[in-house]
Design a protein around this motif. Structure first.
Motif, short mmCIF file in Angstrom:
data_model
loop_
_atom_site.label_atom_id
_atom_site.label_comp_id
_atom_site.label_asym_id
_atom_site.label_seq_id
_atom_site.Cartn_x
_atom_site.Cartn_y
_atom_site.Cartn_z
N VAL A 114 0.81 -1.21 0.00
CA VAL A 114 0.00 0.00 0.00
C VAL A 114 0.85 1.26 0.00
O VAL A 114 0.35 2.35 0.15
CB VAL A 114 -1.03 0.04 1.16
CG1 VAL A 114 -2.03 -1.05 1.03
CG2 VAL A 114 -0.34 0.01 2.51
N SER A 115 2.13 1.10 -0.21
CA SER A 115 2.99 2.27 -0.34
C SER A 115 2.62 3.01 -1.63
O SER A 115 1.96 2.46 -2.50
CB SER A 115 4.46 1.87 -0.36
OG SER A 115 4.74 1.09 -1.49
N GLY A 116 3.04 4.23 -1.78
CA GLY A 116 2.66 5.11 -2.88
C GLY A 116 2.61 4.48 -4.25
O GLY A 116 1.58 4.47 -4.89
N LYS A 146 -1.02 -3.33 -10.64
CA LYS A 146 -1.94 -4.46 -10.57
C LYS A 146 -1.25 -5.58 -9.80
O LYS A 146 -0.04 -5.73 -9.85
CB LYS A 146 -2.31 -4.92 -11.98
CG LYS A 146 -3.12 -3.89 -12.71
CD LYS A 146 -3.54 -4.38 -14.07
CE LYS A 146 -4.33 -3.29 -14.77
NZ LYS A 146 -4.75 -3.69 -16.11
N ARG A 147 -2.05 -6.35 -9.09
CA ARG A 147 -1.53 -7.43 -8.26
C ARG A 147 -2.30 -8.71 -8.55
O ARG A 147 -3.53 -8.70 -8.53
CB ARG A 147 -1.66 -7.07 -6.79
CG ARG A 147 -0.91 -5.82 -6.45
CD ARG A 147 -1.18 -5.41 -5.03
NE ARG A 147 -1.24 -3.95 -5.01
CZ ARG A 147 -1.98 -3.25 -4.19
NH1 ARG A 147 -2.74 -3.84 -3.31
NH2 ARG A 147 -1.97 -1.94 -4.25
N VAL A 148 -1.57 -9.76 -8.82
CA VAL A 148 -2.17 -11.04 -9.16
C VAL A 148 -1.55 -12.12 -8.29
O VAL A 148 -0.33 -12.16 -8.13
CB VAL A 148 -1.95 -11.39 -10.66
CG1 VAL A 148 -2.64 -12.69 -11.02
CG2 VAL A 148 -2.43 -10.26 -11.56
N LEU A 168 -5.17 -11.41 0.80
CA LEU A 168 -4.67 -10.82 -0.45
C LEU A 168 -5.78 -10.08 -1.19
O LEU A 168 -5.54 -9.01 -1.76
CB LEU A 168 -4.04 -11.89 -1.33
CG LEU A 168 -2.74 -12.49 -0.79
CD1 LEU A 168 -2.32 -13.71 -1.63
CD2 LEU A 168 -1.63 -11.45 -0.77
N ARG A 169 -6.97 -10.63 -1.19
CA ARG A 169 -8.09 -9.92 -1.83
C ARG A 169 -8.35 -8.58 -1.16
O ARG A 169 -8.62 -7.59 -1.82
CB ARG A 169 -9.35 -10.79 -1.80
CG ARG A 169 -9.35 -11.90 -2.80
CD ARG A 169 -10.69 -12.65 -2.82
NE ARG A 169 -10.58 -13.81 -3.66
CZ ARG A 169 -10.45 -15.06 -3.22
NH1 ARG A 169 -10.45 -15.33 -1.91
NH2 ARG A 169 -10.33 -16.07 -4.07
N ARG A 170 -8.28 -8.57 0.17
CA ARG A 170 -8.53 -7.33 0.91
C ARG A 170 -7.50 -6.24 0.59
O ARG A 170 -7.81 -5.06 0.69
CB ARG A 170 -8.53 -7.59 2.41
CG ARG A 170 -9.85 -8.12 2.93
CD ARG A 170 -9.92 -8.04 4.44
NE ARG A 170 -8.86 -8.80 5.06
CZ ARG A 170 -8.98 -10.01 5.58
NH1 ARG A 170 -10.15 -10.61 5.57
NH2 ARG A 170 -7.96 -10.63 6.12
N ILE A 171 -6.30 -6.64 0.19
CA ILE A 171 -5.29 -5.62 -0.13
C ILE A 171 -5.12 -5.44 -1.64
O ILE A 171 -4.12 -4.91 -2.10
CB ILE A 171 -3.93 -5.90 0.57
CG1 ILE A 171 -3.34 -7.23 0.16
CG2 ILE A 171 -4.09 -5.79 2.08
CD1 ILE A 171 -1.93 -7.47 0.70
#
Length: 159
Positions: free
Chosen positions: A18-20, A26-28, A57-60
């Protein structure tokens, strides 16, 4: 396999991701938790750990491909889906692979053990299991800038 490492790992991932710059990427993730092994015995924790990891992981913000108690075909299809999504996400994407279940090393190669395998000895592993290189290869092919691999595998080689 201990459940207490998961909150720590989730916290580290959350701070990092969640850093800048991470907010725009995108995250997979591919999360596999195998515990129902008729030949090698049931492992209670891997499916629970995988579900918790997938939810975290879904929450972030991860797009998660999740498989619980997957046979070889299901694991290989999930790896393909994950690789395709990661490649489509682009070079700035982050890929994460989490595996919980049985794993063995044979001839210097690490293998993930699907459920419903028929392994009588180490010579069957290459035929019945899934090489960890399969996941690494998909991640490398995607060409994204960062990949994380977490393997929580029982490596007591029950075969």
């Amino acid at each position: 396999m201990k459940l207490r490492f998961l909150p720590f790992l989730a916290a580290v991932l959350a701070v990092f991701l969640v850093s800048g710059q991470a907010l725009a990427e995108k995250r997979v993730a591919l999360v596999v938790g195998n515990g129902n092994y008729p030949q090698a015995g049931v492992l209670a924790n891997p499916p629970n750990d995988a579900r918790l990891m997938a939810d975290t992981l879904r929450r972030i913000g991860f797009d998660v491909v999740e498989r619980i108690d997957a046979d070889q075909r299901a694991m290989k299809k999930a790896i393909k889906i994950f690789g395709d999504k990661l490649a489509e996400a682009g070079r700035d994407a982050v890929g994460l692979f989490f595996y919980a279940g049985h794993g063995v090393q044979v001839g210097g190669v690490n293998y993930l053990i699907p459920i419903n395998v028929s392994i009588d000895d180490e010579s069957d592993v290459d035929i019945e299991a899934v090489s960890a290189y399969a996941v690494q290869g998909k991640m490398a092919y995607a060409g994204n800038r960062l990949n994380i691999i977490v393997m929580d595998a029982c490596r007591n080689n029950p075969f």
